[in-house]
Design a protein around this motif. Structure first.
Motif, PDB file in Angstrom:
ATOM      1  N   ALA A  74      72.554  41.235  32.859  1.00 10.20           N
ATOM      2  CA  ALA A  74      72.751  39.891  32.308  1.00 10.20           C
ATOM      3  C   ALA A  74      72.462  39.864  30.815  1.00 10.20           C
ATOM      4  N   ARG A  75      71.417  40.581  30.397  1.00  7.72           N
ATOM      5  CA  ARG A  75      71.060  40.625  28.974  1.00  7.72           C
ATOM      6  C   ARG A  75      72.172  41.277  28.162  1.00  7.72           C
ATOM      7  N   GLU A  76      72.714  42.369  28.683  1.00  8.74           N
ATOM      8  CA  GLU A  76      73.762  43.085  27.960  1.00  8.74           C
ATOM      9  C   GLU A  76      75.060  42.293  27.895  1.00  8.74           C
ATOM     10  N   MET A  77      75.343  41.509  28.941  1.00  7.38           N
ATOM     11  CA  MET A  77      76.631  40.817  29.027  1.00  7.38           C
ATOM     12  C   MET A  77      76.562  39.349  28.623  1.00  7.38           C
ATOM     13  N   GLY A  78      75.346  38.820  28.444  1.00  9.65           N
ATOM     14  CA  GLY A  78      75.214  37.409  28.117  1.00  9.65           C
ATOM     15  C   GLY A  78      75.584  36.493  29.271  1.00  9.65           C
ATOM     16  N   VAL A  79      75.196  36.901  30.490  1.00  9.62           N
ATOM     17  CA  VAL A  79      75.530  36.148  31.706  1.00  9.62           C
ATOM     18  C   VAL A  79      74.259  35.481  32.240  1.00  9.62           C
ATOM     19  N   PRO A  80      74.325  34.224  32.701  1.00  8.14           N
ATOM     20  CA  PRO A  80      73.133  33.564  33.232  1.00  8.14           C
ATOM     21  C   PRO A  80      72.675  34.175  34.556  1.00  8.14           C
ATOM     22  N   THR A  81      71.375  34.127  34.804  1.00  9.99           N
ATOM     23  CA  THR A  81      70.795  34.706  36.011  1.00  9.99           C
ATOM     24  C   THR A  81      70.126  33.634  36.864  1.00  9.99           C
ATOM     25  N   VAL A  82      70.313  33.775  38.154  1.00 13.87           N
ATOM     26  CA  VAL A  82      69.634  32.958  39.155  1.00 13.87           C
ATOM     27  C   VAL A  82      68.886  33.920  40.073  1.00 13.87           C
ATOM     28  N   GLU A  83      67.679  33.551  40.502  1.00 16.37           N
ATOM     29  CA  GLU A  83      66.970  34.372  41.485  1.00 16.37           C
ATOM     30  C   GLU A  83      66.441  33.465  42.590  1.00 16.37           C
ATOM     31  N   THR A  84      66.643  33.894  43.833  1.00 14.22           N
ATOM     32  CA  THR A  84      66.073  33.177  44.969  1.00 14.22           C
ATOM     33  C   THR A  84      64.724  33.785  45.314  1.00 14.22           C
ATOM     34  N   TYR A  85      63.703  32.937  45.422  1.00 17.97           N
ATOM     35  CA  TYR A  85      62.364  33.397  45.808  1.00 17.97           C
ATOM     36  C   TYR A  85      62.281  33.328  47.336  1.00 17.97           C
ATOM     37  N   HIS A  86      62.763  34.393  47.982  1.00 16.60           N
ATOM     38  CA  HIS A  86      62.891  34.402  49.439  1.00 16.60           C
ATOM     39  C   HIS A  86      61.570  34.585  50.160  1.00 16.60           C
ATOM     40  N   THR A  87      60.648  35.341  49.580  1.00 16.56           N
ATOM     41  CA  THR A  87      59.511  35.863  50.334  1.00 16.56           C
ATOM     42  C   THR A  87      58.189  35.470  49.696  1.00 16.56           C
ATOM     43  N   TYR A  88      57.258  35.028  50.507  1.00 19.25           N
ATOM     44  CA  TYR A  88      55.913  34.653  50.061  1.00 19.25           C
ATOM     45  C   TYR A  88      55.093  35.940  49.947  1.00 19.25           C
ATOM     46  N   PHE A  89      55.289  36.670  48.844  1.00 16.23           N
ATOM     47  CA  PHE A  89      54.747  38.020  48.713  1.00 16.23           C
ATOM     48  C   PHE A  89      53.228  38.071  48.787  1.00 16.23           C
ATOM     49  N   GLU A  90      52.546  37.056  48.300  1.00 13.47           N
ATOM     50  CA  GLU A  90      51.089  37.063  48.321  1.00 13.47           C
ATOM     51  C   GLU A  90      50.561  37.198  49.755  1.00 13.47           C
ATOM     52  N   GLU A  91      51.264  36.589  50.710  1.00 14.64           N
ATOM     53  CA  GLU A  91      50.831  36.646  52.095  1.00 14.64           C
ATOM     54  C   GLU A  91      51.300  37.916  52.799  1.00 14.64           C
TER      55      GLU A  91
END
Length: 397
Positions: free
Chosen positions: A112-129
Protein backbone atom coordinates in the motif's frame (compact mmCIF):
# COMPACT_ATOMS: atom_id res chain seq x y z
CA UNK A 1 -13.37 -1.69 -7.67
CA UNK A 2 -10.30 -3.94 -7.69
CA UNK A 3 -10.01 -5.31 -4.17
CA UNK A 4 -7.03 -7.17 -2.70
CA UNK A 5 -7.48 -9.26 0.44
CA UNK A 6 -4.45 -10.62 2.27
CA UNK A 7 -4.53 -13.27 4.98
CA UNK A 8 -2.25 -15.69 6.79
CA UNK A 9 -5.16 -18.14 7.03
CA UNK A 10 -7.80 -19.35 4.59
CA UNK A 11 -9.50 -22.55 3.55
CA UNK A 12 -8.80 -25.46 3.68
CA UNK A 13 -7.97 -24.25 7.21
CA UNK A 14 -11.41 -24.14 8.81
CA UNK A 15 -12.08 -21.36 11.29
CA UNK A 16 -14.06 -18.15 11.67
CA UNK A 17 -11.49 -15.99 9.89
CA UNK A 18 -11.55 -18.20 6.80
CA UNK A 19 -15.33 -18.13 6.79
CA UNK A 20 -15.39 -14.36 7.22
CA UNK A 21 -12.97 -13.76 4.34
CA UNK A 22 -14.92 -15.99 1.98
CA UNK A 23 -18.17 -14.27 2.94
CA UNK A 24 -16.61 -10.86 2.23
CA UNK A 25 -15.25 -12.02 -1.11
CA UNK A 26 -18.41 -13.72 -2.33
CA UNK A 27 -20.69 -10.85 -1.38
CA UNK A 28 -18.45 -8.21 -2.92
CA UNK A 29 -17.98 -10.26 -6.09
CA UNK A 30 -21.76 -10.54 -6.42
CA UNK A 31 -21.88 -6.74 -6.22
CA UNK A 32 -19.65 -6.59 -9.28
CA UNK A 33 -16.25 -5.97 -7.72
CA UNK A 34 -13.08 -7.85 -8.71
CA UNK A 35 -11.74 -9.61 -5.61
CA UNK A 36 -8.36 -11.32 -5.18
CA UNK A 37 -7.44 -13.28 -2.04
CA UNK A 38 -3.79 -14.01 -1.22
CA UNK A 39 -3.28 -16.79 1.35
CA UNK A 40 -0.82 -19.54 2.30
CA UNK A 41 -0.44 -22.74 0.34
CA UNK A 42 -1.42 -25.64 2.62
CA UNK A 43 -0.13 -28.29 0.26
CA UNK A 44 -2.24 -30.94 -1.44
CA UNK A 45 -4.38 -29.14 -4.02
CA UNK A 46 -4.65 -25.72 -2.38
CA UNK A 47 -1.57 -24.40 -4.15
CA UNK A 48 -3.19 -25.10 -7.52
CA UNK A 49 -6.37 -23.22 -6.67
CA UNK A 50 -6.96 -20.20 -8.87
CA UNK A 51 -10.62 -19.53 -8.05
CA UNK A 52 -12.97 -20.18 -5.19
CA UNK A 53 -14.66 -23.07 -7.01
CA UNK A 54 -17.46 -20.96 -8.45
CA UNK A 55 -15.40 -18.50 -10.49
CA UNK A 56 -16.55 -15.66 -8.25
CA UNK A 57 -13.14 -14.43 -7.11
CA UNK A 58 -9.44 -15.12 -7.52
CA UNK A 59 -7.33 -17.02 -4.97
CA UNK A 60 -3.53 -16.83 -5.11
CA UNK A 61 -1.45 -19.13 -2.91
CA UNK A 62 1.95 -18.36 -1.39
CA UNK A 63 4.35 -21.23 -0.54
CA UNK A 64 4.41 -21.65 3.24
CA UNK A 65 5.88 -23.73 6.04
CA UNK A 66 4.37 -25.47 9.06
CA UNK A 67 4.45 -23.56 12.37
CA UNK A 68 5.98 -25.82 15.04
CA UNK A 69 3.66 -24.73 17.89
CA UNK A 70 0.51 -24.62 15.73
CA UNK A 71 0.72 -27.34 13.06
CA UNK A 72 -2.74 -26.56 11.66
CA UNK A 73 -1.57 -23.18 10.41
CA UNK A 74 1.08 -22.08 7.91
CA UNK A 75 3.53 -19.17 7.73
CA UNK A 76 4.14 -17.81 4.25
CA UNK A 77 7.84 -18.09 3.35
CA UNK A 78 9.54 -14.69 3.37
CA UNK A 79 11.05 -15.06 -0.11
CA UNK A 80 7.75 -16.25 -1.58
CA UNK A 81 5.88 -13.41 0.11
CA UNK A 82 8.30 -10.88 -1.40
CA UNK A 83 7.86 -12.41 -4.85
CA UNK A 84 4.08 -12.29 -4.48
CA UNK A 85 4.23 -8.66 -3.30
CA UNK A 86 6.28 -7.73 -6.36
CA UNK A 87 3.78 -9.46 -8.66
CA UNK A 88 0.84 -7.75 -6.97
CA UNK A 89 2.59 -4.41 -7.37
CA UNK A 90 2.27 -4.75 -11.15
CA UNK A 91 -1.52 -4.70 -10.88
CA UNK A 92 -3.96 -1.94 -9.95
CA UNK A 93 -5.83 -1.96 -6.64
CA UNK A 94 -8.40 0.42 -5.21
CA UNK A 95 -8.26 -0.92 -1.64
CA UNK A 96 -6.06 -3.42 0.20
CA UNK A 97 -7.88 -5.29 2.98
CA UNK A 98 -5.66 -7.09 5.49
CA UNK A 99 -7.18 -9.83 7.64
CA UNK A 100 -4.32 -11.13 9.81
CA UNK A 101 -1.30 -9.59 11.59
CA UNK A 102 1.64 -11.62 10.34
CA UNK A 103 3.23 -11.88 6.87
CA UNK A 104 -0.05 -10.78 5.27
CA UNK A 105 -0.02 -7.55 7.27
CA UNK A 106 3.58 -6.73 6.40
CA UNK A 107 2.95 -7.48 2.72
CA UNK A 108 -0.19 -5.36 2.62
CA UNK A 109 1.23 -2.34 4.42
CA UNK A 110 4.38 -2.24 2.30
CA UNK A 111 2.45 -2.75 -0.93
CA UNK A 112 0.00 0.00 0.00
CA UNK A 113 2.85 2.39 0.83
CA UNK A 114 4.58 1.73 -2.49
CA UNK A 115 1.38 2.04 -4.54
CA UNK A 116 -0.44 4.77 -2.61
CA UNK A 117 -3.45 2.52 -1.96
CA UNK A 118 -5.63 2.81 1.19
CA UNK A 119 -5.54 -0.04 3.70
CA UNK A 120 -8.28 -1.60 5.79
CA UNK A 121 -7.64 -4.23 8.48
CA UNK A 122 -10.20 -6.39 10.26
CA UNK A 123 -9.41 -7.08 13.92
CA UNK A 124 -10.70 -10.66 13.88
CA UNK A 125 -9.05 -12.11 16.97
CA UNK A 126 -8.84 -11.07 20.63
CA UNK A 127 -5.11 -11.83 20.75
CA UNK A 128 -4.61 -10.84 24.39
CA UNK A 129 -6.88 -13.71 25.44
CA UNK A 130 -5.41 -16.21 22.99
CA UNK A 131 -1.68 -15.74 23.50
CA UNK A 132 -1.57 -17.88 26.65
CA UNK A 133 -3.14 -20.82 24.83
CA UNK A 134 -0.67 -20.78 21.93
CA UNK A 135 2.46 -19.66 23.79
CA UNK A 136 1.98 -21.33 27.20
CA UNK A 137 5.70 -21.03 28.01
CA UNK A 138 5.40 -17.24 27.95
CA UNK A 139 4.54 -15.64 31.33
CA UNK A 140 0.93 -14.45 31.27
CA UNK A 141 1.65 -10.81 32.05
CA UNK A 142 4.40 -10.66 29.43
CA UNK A 143 2.18 -12.33 26.82
CA UNK A 144 -0.61 -9.82 27.39
CA UNK A 145 1.86 -6.92 27.22
CA UNK A 146 3.26 -8.22 23.93
CA UNK A 147 -0.24 -8.73 22.47
CA UNK A 148 -1.29 -5.18 23.37
CA UNK A 149 1.91 -3.62 22.05
CA UNK A 150 1.69 -5.61 18.81
CA UNK A 151 -1.96 -4.61 18.39
CA UNK A 152 -1.08 -0.92 18.76
CA UNK A 153 1.70 -1.16 16.20
CA UNK A 154 -0.37 -3.09 13.68
CA UNK A 155 -3.54 -1.00 14.00
CA UNK A 156 -1.65 2.29 13.75
CA UNK A 157 -0.09 1.03 10.50
CA UNK A 158 -3.34 1.02 8.51
CA UNK A 159 -5.84 3.66 7.42
CA UNK A 160 -9.03 2.12 8.81
CA UNK A 161 -10.11 -0.74 11.07
CA UNK A 162 -13.14 -2.97 10.79
CA UNK A 163 -14.02 -4.21 14.28
CA UNK A 164 -16.72 -6.89 14.61
CA UNK A 165 -18.27 -5.64 17.87
CA UNK A 166 -18.56 -2.56 20.10
CA UNK A 167 -17.09 -4.61 22.94
CA UNK A 168 -13.91 -5.15 20.91
CA UNK A 169 -13.72 -1.43 20.16
CA UNK A 170 -13.64 -0.77 23.91
CA UNK A 171 -10.72 -3.18 24.25
CA UNK A 172 -8.78 -1.45 21.46
CA UNK A 173 -9.44 1.95 22.99
CA UNK A 174 -8.04 0.71 26.29
CA UNK A 175 -4.92 -0.24 24.34
CA UNK A 176 -4.62 3.40 23.21
CA UNK A 177 -5.53 2.67 19.58
CA UNK A 178 -7.12 5.66 17.86
CA UNK A 179 -7.16 4.47 14.23
CA UNK A 180 -10.50 5.34 12.55
CA UNK A 181 -12.81 2.36 12.80
CA UNK A 182 -16.15 0.97 11.72
CA UNK A 183 -18.06 -1.56 13.85
CA UNK A 184 -19.17 -4.17 11.36
CA UNK A 185 -19.63 -7.91 11.88
CA UNK A 186 -19.25 -10.09 8.81
CA UNK A 187 -22.63 -11.77 8.98
CA UNK A 188 -23.48 -14.86 6.96
CA UNK A 189 -24.90 -15.69 3.55
CA UNK A 190 -28.42 -16.62 4.61
CA UNK A 191 -28.95 -18.56 1.39
CA UNK A 192 -26.30 -21.06 2.55
CA UNK A 193 -28.11 -21.73 5.83
CA UNK A 194 -31.49 -23.00 4.81
CA UNK A 195 -32.87 -26.51 4.93
CA UNK A 196 -30.85 -29.12 6.76
CA UNK A 197 -32.35 -32.43 7.85
CA UNK A 198 -31.83 -33.32 11.49
CA UNK A 199 -33.77 -36.58 11.17
CA UNK A 200 -31.47 -37.67 8.35
CA UNK A 201 -28.40 -36.93 10.48
CA UNK A 202 -29.83 -38.82 13.43
CA UNK A 203 -30.72 -41.83 11.28
CA UNK A 204 -27.28 -41.88 9.65
CA UNK A 205 -25.60 -41.95 13.04
CA UNK A 206 -28.00 -44.21 14.88
CA UNK A 207 -29.55 -41.53 17.09
CA UNK A 208 -33.21 -42.11 17.91
CA UNK A 209 -35.60 -39.26 17.23
CA UNK A 210 -36.59 -38.94 20.90
CA UNK A 211 -33.03 -38.78 22.29
CA UNK A 212 -32.34 -35.31 23.78
CA UNK A 213 -29.45 -33.84 21.82
CA UNK A 214 -27.19 -30.82 22.20
CA UNK A 215 -24.92 -29.64 19.40
CA UNK A 216 -22.01 -27.25 19.07
CA UNK A 217 -19.96 -26.25 16.04
CA UNK A 218 -16.50 -24.98 16.84
CA UNK A 219 -12.80 -25.23 16.35
CA UNK A 220 -11.56 -27.55 19.09
CA UNK A 221 -9.21 -25.26 20.98
CA UNK A 222 -8.91 -24.17 24.60
CA UNK A 223 -10.33 -20.68 24.08
CA UNK A 224 -13.61 -22.13 22.77
CA UNK A 225 -14.41 -23.40 26.28
CA UNK A 226 -15.81 -26.74 25.16
CA UNK A 227 -14.54 -28.33 28.35
CA UNK A 228 -17.09 -26.21 30.18
CA UNK A 229 -19.83 -27.62 27.93
CA UNK A 230 -18.70 -31.17 28.77
CA UNK A 231 -19.24 -30.33 32.43
CA UNK A 232 -22.74 -29.12 31.54
CA UNK A 233 -23.41 -32.53 29.98
CA UNK A 234 -22.12 -34.27 33.12
CA UNK A 235 -24.49 -32.16 35.20
CA UNK A 236 -27.47 -33.01 32.96
CA UNK A 237 -27.12 -36.76 32.49
CA UNK A 238 -28.73 -37.43 35.86
CA UNK A 239 -32.03 -36.03 34.56
CA UNK A 240 -31.42 -36.93 30.88
CA UNK A 241 -29.44 -40.22 30.93
CA UNK A 242 -29.68 -40.67 27.15
CA UNK A 243 -28.46 -37.11 26.41
CA UNK A 244 -26.05 -36.81 23.49
CA UNK A 245 -23.65 -33.94 22.88
CA UNK A 246 -22.66 -33.66 19.21
CA UNK A 247 -19.42 -31.77 18.53
CA UNK A 248 -18.66 -30.71 14.95
CA UNK A 249 -15.14 -29.40 14.35
CA UNK A 250 -11.46 -30.22 14.61
CA UNK A 251 -8.53 -28.70 16.44
CA UNK A 252 -5.59 -29.17 18.78
CA UNK A 253 -7.74 -29.59 21.90
CA UNK A 254 -9.55 -32.71 20.68
CA UNK A 255 -7.38 -35.23 22.52
CA UNK A 256 -7.73 -33.35 25.81
CA UNK A 257 -11.50 -33.06 25.37
CA UNK A 258 -11.80 -36.79 24.72
CA UNK A 259 -9.79 -37.48 27.88
CA UNK A 260 -11.95 -35.07 29.85
CA UNK A 261 -15.11 -36.80 28.67
CA UNK A 262 -13.63 -40.03 29.99
CA UNK A 263 -12.69 -38.48 33.32
CA UNK A 264 -16.23 -37.12 33.66
CA UNK A 265 -17.61 -40.57 32.73
CA UNK A 266 -19.70 -39.22 29.88
CA UNK A 267 -17.94 -40.88 26.92
CA UNK A 268 -21.21 -42.51 25.89
CA UNK A 269 -22.91 -39.12 25.85
CA UNK A 270 -20.39 -37.31 23.63
CA UNK A 271 -19.68 -37.76 19.92
CA UNK A 272 -17.01 -36.02 17.86
CA UNK A 273 -17.75 -35.61 14.15
CA UNK A 274 -14.80 -33.55 12.88
CA UNK A 275 -15.26 -30.94 10.17
CA UNK A 276 -18.49 -31.44 8.23
CA UNK A 277 -19.40 -30.20 4.76
CA UNK A 278 -20.87 -26.72 5.10
CA UNK A 279 -23.36 -27.28 2.30
CA UNK A 280 -24.78 -30.61 3.46
CA UNK A 281 -23.86 -32.58 6.58
CA UNK A 282 -23.08 -29.52 8.73
CA UNK A 283 -26.60 -28.19 8.16
CA UNK A 284 -28.01 -31.59 9.11
CA UNK A 285 -25.88 -31.65 12.28
CA UNK A 286 -27.17 -28.26 13.39
CA UNK A 287 -30.76 -29.38 12.83
CA UNK A 288 -30.20 -32.63 14.77
CA UNK A 289 -29.84 -30.62 17.97
CA UNK A 290 -32.66 -29.86 20.37
CA UNK A 291 -30.43 -26.94 21.35
CA UNK A 292 -27.22 -25.33 20.14
CA UNK A 293 -24.86 -24.62 23.06
CA UNK A 294 -21.95 -22.18 23.09
CA UNK A 295 -19.77 -20.66 25.80
CA UNK A 296 -16.64 -19.16 24.24
CA UNK A 297 -15.61 -15.98 26.12
CA UNK A 298 -13.29 -14.62 23.43
CA UNK A 299 -15.35 -14.48 20.22
CA UNK A 300 -15.15 -11.26 18.25
CA UNK A 301 -18.15 -12.34 16.16
CA UNK A 302 -19.82 -15.64 17.01
CA UNK A 303 -20.82 -16.54 13.46
CA UNK A 304 -21.96 -20.03 14.47
CA UNK A 305 -24.70 -18.46 16.60
CA UNK A 306 -26.06 -16.67 13.53
CA UNK A 307 -25.88 -19.93 11.57
CA UNK A 308 -27.89 -21.71 14.28
CA UNK A 309 -30.45 -18.89 14.27
CA UNK A 310 -30.84 -19.05 10.50
CA UNK A 311 -31.52 -22.79 10.70
CA UNK A 312 -34.03 -22.37 13.53
CA UNK A 313 -32.05 -24.22 16.20
CA UNK A 314 -32.79 -23.06 19.79
CA UNK A 315 -29.70 -21.51 21.39
CA UNK A 316 -28.33 -21.53 24.93
CA UNK A 317 -25.19 -19.40 25.18
CA UNK A 318 -23.15 -17.04 27.25
CA UNK A 319 -23.08 -13.46 25.96
CA UNK A 320 -19.55 -12.07 26.07
CA UNK A 321 -17.65 -9.90 23.58
CA UNK A 322 -18.94 -10.62 20.06
CA UNK A 323 -21.57 -13.07 21.23
CA UNK A 324 -23.13 -10.29 23.32
CA UNK A 325 -23.54 -8.24 20.15
CA UNK A 326 -25.07 -11.12 18.19
CA UNK A 327 -27.46 -12.12 20.98
CA UNK A 328 -28.63 -8.66 21.95
CA UNK A 329 -32.42 -8.30 21.54
CA UNK A 330 -32.80 -11.79 20.08
CA UNK A 331 -35.81 -14.02 20.67
CA UNK A 332 -34.19 -17.29 19.61
CA UNK A 333 -31.66 -17.65 22.43
CA UNK A 334 -31.56 -18.19 26.17
CA UNK A 335 -28.65 -16.31 27.74
CA UNK A 336 -26.77 -18.14 30.49
CA UNK A 337 -23.92 -17.29 32.85
CA UNK A 338 -20.60 -19.11 32.61
CA UNK A 339 -21.46 -21.15 35.67
CA UNK A 340 -22.08 -24.87 35.47
CA UNK A 341 -25.21 -24.92 37.62
CA UNK A 342 -26.78 -21.82 36.02
CA UNK A 343 -25.97 -22.84 32.44
CA UNK A 344 -27.15 -26.43 32.99
CA UNK A 345 -30.41 -25.16 34.47
CA UNK A 346 -31.10 -23.11 31.34
CA UNK A 347 -30.32 -26.04 29.04
CA UNK A 348 -32.54 -28.33 31.12
CA UNK A 349 -35.39 -25.85 30.81
CA UNK A 350 -35.08 -25.92 27.01
CA UNK A 351 -34.88 -29.72 26.90
CA UNK A 352 -37.94 -30.13 29.12
CA UNK A 353 -40.19 -27.81 27.14
CA UNK A 354 -41.23 -28.56 23.54
CA UNK A 355 -43.16 -25.28 23.61
CA UNK A 356 -40.08 -23.25 24.51
CA UNK A 357 -38.01 -25.00 21.84
CA UNK A 358 -40.67 -24.30 19.24
CA UNK A 359 -40.83 -20.62 20.19
CA UNK A 360 -37.04 -20.19 20.08
CA UNK A 361 -36.83 -22.09 16.80
CA UNK A 362 -39.51 -20.01 15.11
CA UNK A 363 -37.76 -16.76 16.09
CA UNK A 364 -34.35 -17.80 14.77
CA UNK A 365 -34.60 -17.00 11.04
CA UNK A 366 -36.00 -13.54 11.78
CA UNK A 367 -33.18 -12.84 14.27
CA UNK A 368 -30.64 -13.96 11.66
CA UNK A 369 -31.87 -11.48 9.05
CA UNK A 370 -30.08 -8.65 10.88
CA UNK A 371 -26.82 -10.39 10.04
CA UNK A 372 -27.33 -10.93 6.31
CA UNK A 373 -23.91 -10.56 4.69
CA UNK A 374 -25.34 -8.85 1.62
CA UNK A 375 -26.80 -6.08 3.77
CA UNK A 376 -23.65 -5.67 5.85
CA UNK A 377 -21.36 -5.76 2.81
CA UNK A 378 -23.11 -2.70 1.41
CA UNK A 379 -21.54 -0.85 4.31
CA UNK A 380 -18.15 -2.32 3.44
CA UNK A 381 -18.59 -1.28 -0.17
CA UNK A 382 -19.38 2.26 0.96
CA UNK A 383 -16.33 2.31 3.24
CA UNK A 384 -14.02 1.10 0.47
CA UNK A 385 -15.38 3.72 -1.92
CA UNK A 386 -14.94 6.51 0.62
CA UNK A 387 -11.34 5.53 1.37
CA UNK A 388 -10.45 5.22 -2.32
CA UNK A 389 -11.96 8.63 -3.02
CA UNK A 390 -10.09 10.25 -0.12
CA UNK A 391 -6.81 8.79 -1.34
CA UNK A 392 -7.49 9.98 -4.90
CA UNK A 393 -8.24 13.50 -3.64
CA UNK A 394 -5.02 13.58 -1.62
CA UNK A 395 -3.07 12.47 -4.68
CA UNK A 396 -4.35 15.44 -6.68
CA UNK A 397 -3.61 18.10 -4.06
Amino acid sequence: MNLLMLSDVYFPRVNGVSTSIRTFARSLARMGHAVTIVAPDYGDDSGQEQHDGHGEFEVLRVPARVIFFDPEDRLMRADAARAMRDALGLREWDVIHIHTPFRAHAMGVQLAREMGVPTVETYHTYFEEYVGHYLPWLPTALGRFVARAASRRLCHGVDHLIVPSAQMVEVLQRYGIDTPHTVLPTGIDLAEFQGGDGARFRERHGIAGDVPTLVTVSRLSLEKNIGFLLRIVQRLVGEFPDLLFLIAGEGPDEARLRRLAGELRIEANVRFFGNLDRRTTLLDAYKAGDAFVFASPTETQGLVLIEAMALGVPIVSTAVMGTATVLRDTHSAVIAQEDVEAFAAQVAQVLRSPELRARLSAAGPNDARRWSSDTLMRQVESLYGSLAQQRAELATT
